[in-house]
Scaffold this active site. Sequence first.
Site: not given
Length: 144
Positions: A66, A99
Site C-alpha cells: 500500500c 529471523h
Amino acid sequence: MEKVAFAADHAGYELKEILKQYMVDKGYEVVDYGTFSTDSCDYADFAHPAAEAVEKGECDFGIAMCGSGNGIGITLNKHQGIRAGLAWMEDLADLAKRHNNANFLVLPARFIATDLAKKIVDAYLDAPFEGGRHQRRIDKIPVK
C-alpha cells in the site's frame, strides 16, 4: 511451482502489476487478490483474502503493498498464521525471512522505486530461514 498471493490497495496497484509479472518471469504462479485499478479502495478488502489463502496453504507466501506499507501490513498481521514483514531496503527483507520466517513481504509503494522493489523481493526470496532461536521466538507469536 510455488504460488504467491498478491494484495494491494490503489496506491500499490501499479507496483503490484509490475511485481506480478516479475514473479511470473521468475517461474512463480501468481494469485492476485486485488485491487484491480487505481480507484480509491480499502487495503483490508484485499489483505484479508490473501492472508487467508496463505494461512490455508492455498498460496505459499505473499507480497503486499500500500502507500506506506503500514496499513496493509497491520491488517495482514491480524491473522494468527501470518508474519508480514515491512521492508523498504534489501537488508530488511532478508532479515524478515532469516529471523522471522515472514510469509508476507510488505512494500511501501509510494516510497520505493520499481528497481529497488525488485531487489527487495529478490533479497526476500533468496534468504533462508535460520530456525534455531528464531523458531523459538516465532512459536511465541500467536495469541492463544
